[in-house]
Design an enzyme around this catalytic site. Structure first.
Site, PDB file in Angstrom:
ATOM      1  CD  GLU A 259     -44.130   2.820-112.476  1.00  0.00           C
ATOM      2  OE1 GLU A 259     -45.214   3.322-112.082  1.00  0.00           O
ATOM      3  OE2 GLU A 259     -44.086   1.847-113.252  1.00  0.00           O
ATOM      4  CG  HIS A 277     -47.701   2.344-114.606  1.00  0.00           C
ATOM      5  ND1 HIS A 277     -47.222   2.002-113.366  1.00  0.00           N
ATOM      6  CD2 HIS A 277     -48.770   1.536-114.816  1.00  0.00           C
ATOM      7  CE1 HIS A 277     -47.965   1.042-112.847  1.00  0.00           C
ATOM      8  NE2 HIS A 277     -48.909   0.746-113.713  1.00  0.00           N
TER       9      HIS A 277
END
Length: 526
Positions: A259, A277
């Site tokens: 990420e 997220h």
């Protein structure tokens, strides 16, 4: 005054209370080299997920007592390095519980009712009601992998939606599962019998690729899968193929192995709902996560246990009221025992009597051992690494529990066995303060105040001896605020404890030792 470094963004309002106890510097976006260069001046470090707290940064943090992660995962902190250095690592495991559970449930509902695709279709100018026929979740079976804080909250929500709940977690008691109306099953049974599967476990070597082709093949046709826990738990290629074949009816993914992630093979499928997220991304969760960590840092600075320590013994919530006050008792007992002990330590016995015997004693044991070690070693000992340090020295530690004790609600006793004999110290809590009630053969009542300087003098009970010691302290302009005298018999062995405004210097202690009938004289500060 303690100094705290905040290296990732936190709400400024959350730092107000911490600033009452410490100097707080906010320096976000620092590189690893920049962080390494400045960390040595700080007693605490607070991070979120961006800052990577590596072993070399921890090594450079010579004054670090505690590292706080404002969130759940501590993947970005080298726990082994922190533990080796005796640094407490804390997180906020319940701060985002509700937000993470709500997001997981929202993803499940979005899958069941095709909400993202229906929204996109309508906004593109189409009215396709028949294309987006969904399914109710009522009476469907949800399989929850991982029944920690978030998984348990998802179960509560599912119960409210009248769902059947299967759960997999080898570390949940049957009683708790029953209270949550969860039927615990094997992982294979959960995969075979669930209409919805949601993951709430960490990414470990043992859980990486937990759901792959083999597991997908055993699932119900049309199963829907939600992952708002950690990227890497699912084999993305296998999941894509199962989506394309129709084996999996849909997947909702909130987390990715790398990420930020803006390109994934899963984005090829219109059966996938993807969010960046967002599990803990609510104002309430971020405020709560920050507050939980900051409160723990304040507690540690004030000598109290951290509520959510990742690498130190934790005090269970139901034992907090009993165990926490005894931290000062354990600290005092450990310090006194280490001062009175002579020779090589062979064995340490810690006894918990009365109310203390009914609770987990790990935290108290760690406090006793760290107090003793800090008297005899240059290494930094804390409740994090004390037990390991003692084990490395080949010292045996024995714990004993006794249900009943006369005169006290709870009593903690430390016995230090050395090559020269046994030192015994007993202490308790009375009137909301620690009281030492026994030192070797002497029964007494002594309050080890953290602000005091103490002089312990073992001697023969003789007229004028107390005055002789007092003359030496008086000539040194040291004021005596309190004195306690315990003796075994008249003209026999006695122990004098003086509370002083200043510490007795070494030359003054030597003068006291030269007085007739003085056996020992020790200065202590708690």
């Amino acid at each position: 005054m303690k100094k705290v470094l905040v290296s990732d963004p936190l709400p400024d309002s959350a730092l107000t209370e911490l600033r009452r106890y410490s100097i707080v510097d906010v320096k976000t976006g620092a590189s690893a080299n920049e962080l390494r260069a400045i960390i040595g001046e700080y007693d605490a470090l607070i991070v979120r997920s961006q800052t990577q707290v590596t072993a070399d940064i921890i090594e450079a943090g010579k004054k670090l007592q505690i590292i706080g992660r404002a969130g759940v995962g501590v993947d970005n902190i080298d726990l082994d390095a922190a533990t080796e250095r005796g640094i407490i690592v804390v997180n906020s495991p319940t701060g985002n519980t509700t937000s993470a559970a709500e997001h997981s449930f929202a993803l499940m509902m979005a899958l069941a009712r095709h909400i993202p695709n229906a929204n996109a279709s309508l906004k593109s100018g189409k009215w396709e009601r028949s294309k987006f026929v969904g399914s109710e979740v009522r009476h469907k079976t949800i399989g929850i992998v991982g029944l920690g804080n978030v998984g348990a909250e998802v179960a509560r929500m599912a119960l409210g939606m009248d769902m059947n709940i299967l759960g997999y977690d080898p570390f949940i008691s049957a009683d708790k599962a029953e209270r949550l109306h969860i039927k615990t099953v094997t992982l294979e049974e959960l995969f075979k019998n669930s209409d919805f599967i949601t993951l709430h476990i960490p990414l470990l070597d043992s859980t990486r690729g937990l759901i792959g082709k083999k597991q997908l093949d055993m699932m119900k046709d049309g199963v829907r899968i939600i992952n708002a826990a950690r990227g890497g738990l699912i084999d993305d290629q296998a999941l894509l193929e199962a989506l394309q074949s129709g084996k999996v009816g849909g997947a909702a993914i909130d987390v990715f192995e790398v990420e930020p992630c803006t390109d994934s093979i899963l984005f090829q499928s219109d059966k996938v709902i993807a969010t960046p997220h967002l599990g803990a991304s609510t104002k309430e969760a971020q405020d709560m996560a920050s507050t939980q960590v900051l409160d723990q840092i304040i507690d540690v600075f004030n000598g109290k246990p951290a509520r959510f320590s990742v690498n130190a013994p934790r005090v269970p919530a139901d034992a907090m009221a009993v165990i926490t006050p005894y931290f000062t008792v354990a600290n005092a007992a450990g310090i006194i025992a280490s001062h009175f002990g002579k020779g090589q330590v062979k064995e340490i016995v810690i006894k918990y009597e009365g109310e203390l015997s009914k609770h987990d004693s790990k935290a108290l044991k760690a406090m006793v051992l760290s107090a003793m070690l800090n008297r005899i070693t240059e290494e930094k000992a804390s409740t994090v690494n004390a037990e390991k340090m003692v084990a490395n020295r080949g010292i045996k530690v024995i714990e004993q529990k006794v249900d009943e004790v006369d005169d006290y609600e709870g009593l903690l006793t430390v016995e230090m066995h050395t090559t020269e004999g046994i030192v015994t110290v007993s202490a308790t809590m009375m009137r909301n303060e620690p009281h030492v009630v026994r030192i070797n053969d002497f029964w007494l009542d002594f309050v080890p105040q953290s602000s005091g300087n103490f002089l312990f003098v073992e001697h023969k009970d003789q007229p004028g001896l107390v005055g002789a010691v007092g003359r030496i302290t008086g000539e040194s302009n040291i004021n005596i605020s309190h004195m306690l005298l315990a003796r075994l018999e008249p003209r026999g062995r006695a122990l004098m404890i003086m509370t002083l405004d200043e510490i007795v210097a070494e030359d003054q202690r030597q003068r006291i030792l030269q007085l007739p009938d003085i056996k020992s004289a020790m200065s202590m500060k708690f």
